[in-house]
Design an enzyme around this catalytic site. Sequence first.
Site, short mmCIF file in Angstrom:
data_model
loop_
_atom_site.label_atom_id
_atom_site.label_comp_id
_atom_site.label_asym_id
_atom_site.label_seq_id
_atom_site.Cartn_x
_atom_site.Cartn_y
_atom_site.Cartn_z
N CYS A 284 -0.87 -1.40 -8.76
CA CYS A 284 -0.24 -2.66 -8.51
C CYS A 284 -0.94 -3.61 -9.44
O CYS A 284 -0.56 -4.91 -9.54
CB CYS A 284 -0.62 -3.19 -7.25
N HIS B 286 6.74 -6.36 -2.07
CA HIS B 286 5.46 -6.11 -3.11
C HIS B 286 6.12 -5.01 -4.13
O HIS B 286 6.49 -4.00 -3.56
CB HIS B 286 4.47 -5.63 -2.47
N HIS C 165 -2.48 -12.17 -5.09
CA HIS C 165 -1.76 -10.76 -5.10
C HIS C 165 -1.21 -10.50 -3.61
O HIS C 165 -0.15 -10.15 -3.59
CB HIS C 165 -2.86 -9.99 -5.52
#
Lengths: 419, 118
Positions: A174, A348, A311
Site C-alpha cells: 500500500c 482503499h 493513510h
Amino acid sequence: MGEGVHISGLGFISSIGNNAKQVLESLREHRSGIEYHRFLEPDLSRVRSGGTVKGFSFPSHGWATWTFPEHLEVPRNLLRSLSPHGLYAYYAVEEMLAHSGLSRDALSDGQTGLFCASAGSPFLLHHYLKQMDESGGKRGHPLGVVSSISGTLNFTLGAHYGIRGGNLGFVSACASSSHALAYASEEIRHGRHERMIVVGAEDFTAESILPFAAMRALSFQEGTKASRPFDAARDGFVGTGGAACLLLESEASLSARGGKSLARLAGWGQASDGFDMTNSDPEGTGLTTAMNKAIKDAGWTTSEVDYINAHATSTPVGDLSEGKAIRAFLGPAIEGIPVSSTKGLTGHGLSLAGALEAGICTLCLQNQLIPGNANLESVDPAFAELLLPVSPEPRALNKILSNSSGFGGSNVCLAFEKA
Amino acid sequence: MISEITIREKLAGYPEPVLEACLRYRQDRRHEDLDSLIVGVLFFLLDLDPGANPDKLGDATRLREDLQVESITIAELLFVVEDLFDVEVANQDLAQVRTLGDLKRFLRSISDSINSIE
C-alpha cells in the site's frame, strides 16, 4: 534539496470519478464512491461493500467481452495485452496527456521515464494458471504472463508509449505508488530525467480484494458507511480499484514547453517499522520518522504544514498507530492542523492508494480545499486530540503531507506544495 | 468434438461471422469455413474489418509487411486454434508462414490431421 519537481498532469479512474473534474466534484460534495457490492456469484464471504469503478465491466477473462467508456478508443493490440487495471491505467495516462499538453514525441525522447505500481492482476493470473493446471501444461495464452504479473503496467504501457527512459515498478504494497512518486522525483532532482510518468493501479475484482478478508482486514459493514477512518465503529477497510497517473516534470522541461505546474512535490521521507509483516508498529514510530524526514527534505517546519492526508484505511489497528504517529509528529501543533483520510469516500486502493491520494492532494492545493473524513460519526477517543473535519471545507493551503503505509511496516510521506 | 457451448464461451465477444464460421466448420469440416474462421480471428485481433478491407484478404497478402502482424499476434491466433481444436502447433512449423495463403494452408494441414485421427 535540489531543483523543484512539478506535478504537471493528472489522470484518474476511481470510485469517485473517472477524471480529475469528477474527482474534485466528489471531494467538494463529499460524495462517496462506495456502495453495496458482492464480489462472487454466489458470494458466501461476509464482505458487503466496495469502492466500485463505474463505466467498466469485465464479465470474463477475455478482453473481447470487456466494456469501457467510449470517449476513448483503446488500440486493439494494446487491449489484448491489458489486465483490468491496465485498462484503467491507459485511461488515466491518456487523461494525463490531454490534461498536461505533453507532446507524444516527448514520451520517446529518452528523457521521460515510467514508474508504476500494482500488485499485478490476480484475476487474470488465476485464470491462466487454472488453464495450465487443467491442460497439464499443454495450453497457455501467449500474453498470460505479461498481462498478469506485477510489472504488467511497465511492460504494456512502456511499450505502447515508446518509453525510452527508465521503466520500472514498485512493490511495497500500500506504499507502492507513493514510493514510485518519491523515486520519480529523485530522477528529476538528480537530472536523470526531465519527466516521469507515475501510475498506480489495481484491479477491482474478487481476486484482488477478497483475500484480505482472510486476514480479517476487510470491513463487513454494508454500503457507503463501511469505510470510516478514525471512527469508533470502524471494522476494516473497503477495497477499491482504478488508476491514478501523475506527470512529474522538471522546471526546465515545463518552461520549455509552456506547461502549467499544478503543484510541487517538495520532498519526501520513508522509514520502516521493523515490527510485523502485516500490522503497523502500535506506536507508529516508523511513520513519525517518515513524516519528519519528509518535512526536513522539503525544508519545512512542522507548524508550516497546513493539512495531512492520512493513510488511515479504517482498520482498528492501522488507524490507531497512524493517530499516534501524527500526534508524535505534530506535537504542540496538533490542534491547528487538520487531518483527513479520503479512503472514507474512495475505499482503499492498495498499490493505487498513494498515487490516488497524491492526485487528490494536488487537487486540494489547486482548489484550496480540505476533504472531510467521511462517515466519522463517533470519533474514537484515541484520536480526540486530532483535528478531524467531517465535511469538506475551504482552507488556505500551501504545504500538505500525504502518508502511505504498506505491509512490512513500510512508510512513506510525501510533501506537496502549492504551485 | 468440442461442444457448441464451449465454442461460444471461447469466442465470446468475437464478431458473429467468426462464431458462425467456427460452428459451420465444426459441423461440416469445410476448408472454406476454416479459412473464414482464421481470417476472422486474425482481423479481429488486428481490429480490421474484413468487409472494409477486401484488398487485404487475398492469399498473397503478406502478414508482416501488409498487415503489420507481429509474432505475438500469430501466437494468439494459434492459441485460439489450439484451444478450439485441442491441437498443438510447434514453433518450428511456423517458420515458413509469411502470407495469408501460407497461414490458411498451414492451418488446413493441421485440421486435416485432426480429421484423419477422428
